[in-house]
Design a protein around this motif. Structure first.
Motif, PDB file in Angstrom:
ATOM      1  N   GLY A   1       0.768  -1.243   0.000  1.00 47.14           N
ATOM      2  CA  GLY A   1       0.000   0.000   0.000  1.00 47.14           C
ATOM      3  C   GLY A   1       0.800   1.293   0.000  1.00 47.14           C
TER       4      GLY A   1
ATOM      5  N   ASP B   1       9.002  -4.095   7.532  1.00 45.47           N
ATOM      6  CA  ASP B   1       7.634  -4.646   7.579  1.00 45.47           C
ATOM      7  C   ASP B   1       7.708  -6.015   8.232  1.00 45.47           C
ATOM      8  OD1 ASP B   1       4.936  -5.671   6.662  1.00 45.47           O
ATOM      9  OD2 ASP B   1       4.979  -3.843   5.477  1.00 45.47           O
TER      10      ASP B   1
ATOM     11  N   ASP C   1       8.889  -5.833  13.462  1.00 49.91           N
ATOM     12  CA  ASP C   1       7.576  -5.668  14.079  1.00 49.91           C
ATOM     13  C   ASP C   1       7.653  -4.386  14.900  1.00 49.91           C
ATOM     14  OD1 ASP C   1       5.333  -5.644  15.669  1.00 49.91           O
ATOM     15  OD2 ASP C   1       5.425  -7.777  16.174  1.00 49.91           O
ATOM     16  N   VAL C   2       6.908  -3.360  14.478  1.00 48.16           N
ATOM     17  CA  VAL C   2       7.065  -2.047  15.120  1.00 48.16           C
ATOM     18  C   VAL C   2       6.540  -2.022  16.558  1.00 48.16           C
ATOM     19  CG1 VAL C   2       7.054  -0.739  12.952  1.00 48.16           C
ATOM     20  CG2 VAL C   2       4.878  -1.113  14.174  1.00 48.16           C
TER      21      VAL C   2
ATOM     22  N   VAL D   1       0.164  -1.411  17.455  1.00 42.93           N
ATOM     23  CA  VAL D   1       0.801  -1.187  16.150  1.00 42.93           C
ATOM     24  C   VAL D   1       0.749   0.299  15.783  1.00 42.93           C
ATOM     25  CG1 VAL D   1       0.756  -1.719  13.679  1.00 42.93           C
ATOM     26  CG2 VAL D   1       0.157  -3.508  15.338  1.00 42.93           C
TER      27      VAL D   1
ATOM     28  N   THR E   1       2.249   8.375   9.746  1.00 44.15           N
ATOM     29  CA  THR E   1       0.943   8.252   9.094  1.00 44.15           C
ATOM     30  C   THR E   1      -0.161   8.249  10.144  1.00 44.15           C
ATOM     31  OG1 THR E   1       1.893   6.993   7.264  1.00 44.15           O
ATOM     32  CG2 THR E   1      -0.490   6.909   7.521  1.00 44.15           C
TER      33      THR E   1
ATOM     34  N   GLY F   1      -7.256  10.345   3.498  1.00 46.18           N
ATOM     35  CA  GLY F   1      -8.630   9.857   3.425  1.00 46.18           C
ATOM     36  C   GLY F   1      -8.571   8.378   3.076  1.00 46.18           C
TER      37      GLY F   1
ATOM     38  N   VAL G   1      -7.948  -1.081   2.837  1.00 47.62           N
ATOM     39  CA  VAL G   1      -9.309  -0.621   2.509  1.00 47.62           C
ATOM     40  C   VAL G   1     -10.054  -1.667   1.682  1.00 47.62           C
ATOM     41  CG1 VAL G   1     -10.509   1.045   1.007  1.00 47.62           C
ATOM     42  CG2 VAL G   1      -8.995   1.842   2.820  1.00 47.62           C
TER      43      VAL G   1
HETATM   44  N1  LIG Z   1      -5.702   2.949   3.173  1.00 46.89           N
HETATM   45  C1  LIG Z   1      -6.338   3.933   3.772  1.00 46.89           C
HETATM   46  O1  LIG Z   1      -7.455   4.308   3.381  1.00 46.89           O
HETATM   47  C2  LIG Z   1      -5.747   4.656   4.934  1.00 46.89           C
HETATM   48  C3  LIG Z   1      -6.361   5.823   5.383  1.00 46.89           C
HETATM   49  C4  LIG Z   1      -5.801   6.514   6.449  1.00 46.89           C
HETATM   50  C5  LIG Z   1      -4.678   6.030   7.068  1.00 46.89           C
HETATM   51  N2  LIG Z   1      -4.110   4.883   6.608  1.00 46.89           N
HETATM   52  C6  LIG Z   1      -2.916   4.413   7.293  1.00 46.89           C
HETATM   53  O2  LIG Z   1      -1.893   4.246   6.348  1.00 46.89           O
HETATM   54  C7  LIG Z   1      -0.960   3.291   6.823  1.00 46.89           C
HETATM   55  C8  LIG Z   1      -0.673   2.273   5.738  1.00 46.89           C
HETATM   56  O3  LIG Z   1      -1.879   1.621   5.429  1.00 46.89           O
HETATM   57  P1  LIG Z   1      -2.176   0.926   4.030  1.00 46.89           P
HETATM   58  O4  LIG Z   1      -3.522   1.344   3.645  1.00 46.89           O
HETATM   59  O5  LIG Z   1      -1.028   1.107   3.115  1.00 46.89           O
HETATM   60  O6  LIG Z   1      -2.295  -0.581   4.552  1.00 46.89           O
HETATM   61  P2  LIG Z   1      -1.661  -1.948   4.029  1.00 46.89           P
HETATM   62  O7  LIG Z   1      -2.364  -3.002   4.816  1.00 46.89           O
HETATM   63  O8  LIG Z   1      -1.662  -2.005   2.560  1.00 46.89           O
HETATM   64  O9  LIG Z   1      -0.134  -1.834   4.516  1.00 46.89           O
HETATM   65  C9  LIG Z   1       0.213  -1.823   5.866  1.00 46.89           C
HETATM   66  C10 LIG Z   1       1.532  -2.537   6.039  1.00 46.89           C
HETATM   67  O10 LIG Z   1       1.888  -2.466   7.433  1.00 46.89           O
HETATM   68  C11 LIG Z   1       2.445  -3.710   7.782  1.00 46.89           C
HETATM   69  N3  LIG Z   1       2.341  -3.937   9.222  1.00 46.89           N
HETATM   70  C12 LIG Z   1       1.251  -4.279   9.949  1.00 46.89           C
HETATM   71  N4  LIG Z   1       1.574  -4.460  11.228  1.00 46.89           N
HETATM   72  C13 LIG Z   1       2.920  -4.255  11.325  1.00 46.89           C
HETATM   73  C14 LIG Z   1       3.835  -4.313  12.395  1.00 46.89           C
HETATM   74  N5  LIG Z   1       3.453  -4.635  13.644  1.00 46.89           N
HETATM   75  N6  LIG Z   1       5.130  -4.027  12.147  1.00 46.89           N
HETATM   76  C15 LIG Z   1       5.538  -3.709  10.882  1.00 46.89           C
HETATM   77  N7  LIG Z   1       4.714  -3.669   9.841  1.00 46.89           N
HETATM   78  C16 LIG Z   1       3.412  -3.919  10.048  1.00 46.89           C
HETATM   79  C17 LIG Z   1       1.643  -4.740   6.995  1.00 46.89           C
HETATM   80  O11 LIG Z   1       2.325  -5.971   6.897  1.00 46.89           O
HETATM   81  C18 LIG Z   1       1.476  -4.027   5.671  1.00 46.89           C
HETATM   82  O12 LIG Z   1       2.509  -4.344   4.768  1.00 46.89           O
HETATM   83  C19 LIG Z   1      -1.570   2.701   8.092  1.00 46.89           C
HETATM   84  O13 LIG Z   1      -1.006   3.365   9.217  1.00 46.89           O
HETATM   85  C20 LIG Z   1      -3.040   3.066   7.959  1.00 46.89           C
HETATM   86  O14 LIG Z   1      -3.688   3.158   9.213  1.00 46.89           O
HETATM   87  C21 LIG Z   1      -4.610   4.176   5.570  1.00 46.89           C
END
Ligand SMILES: NC(=O)c1ccc[n+]([C@@H]2O[C@H](COP(=O)([O-])OP(=O)(O)OC[C@H]3O[C@@H](n4cnc5c(N)ncnc54)[C@H](O)[C@@H]3O)[C@@H](O)[C@H]2O)c1
Length: 256
Positions: free
Chosen positions: A18, A38, A64-65, A115, A144, A191, A198
């Protein structure tokens, strides 16, 4: 490839998918050396392959964060490989199940907060220690958050809203604490962005799609590259006077 980040090194958490993947690729395409952090090693390797294809430089560090030892080792590995830490995009996060507040379990609360909020604090802790100790000192950090860090919605899971409001709070705390040391700290508030996170929500709750779309005045969801543009800009010298902000990139979601 651009040159804005030539000679600079940084890390991106959640870079195996993502938004984090798009950001890692963008940083690398601007000339940065990038550490892909990751828990998902296959996803991380796929991101690295994309950067390799561009002729960029990247390294995967399984992290793992939520674990301090992992995050400390991540920063150590970054410095061992690339000499310093100029920027960090603390982006790893999870949505958690969509459950009403009165049914939300303690276990789920701890996982989401662990997380999304503790993970960002741990990252900043070790990143800022490094940025303070290097010569020349300083750096730029982007965390983020989400539109759910500024507002909420009745259906947004309680721990997600709490974690993202918390991310904006600790972003301000760090920005104020370390501005005098040449370290800028900002948050980005997306958003809804079409990523596996999502896609999972829409798959489990197809009835929510129309409302989610209606919540975005531009009439569509975002794509990961629209967030990575903001993250990379906030880490760049072009944003040298931007500190402690929570920047919405949301198609107008919080404007109405
Ligand atoms: N997609 C959206 O609409 C959206 C909107 C607002 C905020 N966000 C935020 O954006 C960020 C990225 O989300 P995304 O949509 O790309 O999601 P995604 O699920 O595509 O990617 C998230 C990544 O984080 C990794 N991850 C999960 N737990 C972890 C951990 N403990 N340690 C290390 N890595 C870990 C996952 O393996 C994954 O590769 C997140 O913080 C999410 O809350 C996303």
């Amino acid at each position: 490839m651009g040159e804005d980040f030539a000679g600079r090194a940084g890390l991106v958490t959640g870079a195996g998918s993502g938004i984090g993947r798009a950001a890692a690729v963008k940083f690398a395409s601007e000339g940065a050396k990038v550490v892909i952090a990751d828990v998902d090693t296959d996803g991380s390797e796929a991101t690295k392959a994309m950067i390799d294809q561009l002729g960029g430089e990247a390294l995967c560090v399984c992290t793992d964060v939520t674990r301090a030892a992992d995050v400390e080792a991540l920063v150590e590995r970054t410095v061992a490989a690339y000499g310093r830490l100029d920027f960090a995009f603390n982006n790893a996060g999870i949505a958690g199940d969509i459950v009403p507040l009165i049914d939300y379990s303690e276990e789920l609360w701890d996982r989401v907060i662990g997380v999304n909020l503790k993970g960002v604090w741990l990252c900043m802790k070790y990143e800022i220690r490094q940025m303070l100790s290097q010569t020349p000192g300083g750096g730029a950090i982007v965390n983020t958050a989400s539109v759910m860090g500024l507002i909420s919605s009745a259906s947004n899971p309680v721990a997600y809203t709490a974690s993202k409001h918390g991310v904006i709070g600790i972003t301000k705390n760090a920005a104020l604490g370390y501005a005098g040391s040449g370290i800028r700290v900002n948050a980005v508030c997306p958003g809804y962005i079409m990523t596996p996170l999502v896609e999972g929500i829409l798959e489990r709750h197809p009835e929510r799609k129309a409302q989610i779309l209606a919540d975005h005045p531009v009439g569509r969801l975002g794509v990961p590259e629209e967030i990575s543009e903001a993250a990379v800009w906030l880490c760049s010298d072009a944003a040298s006077f931007v500190n402690g902000t929570a920047m919405t990139v949301d198609g107008g979601y919080v404007a109405h």
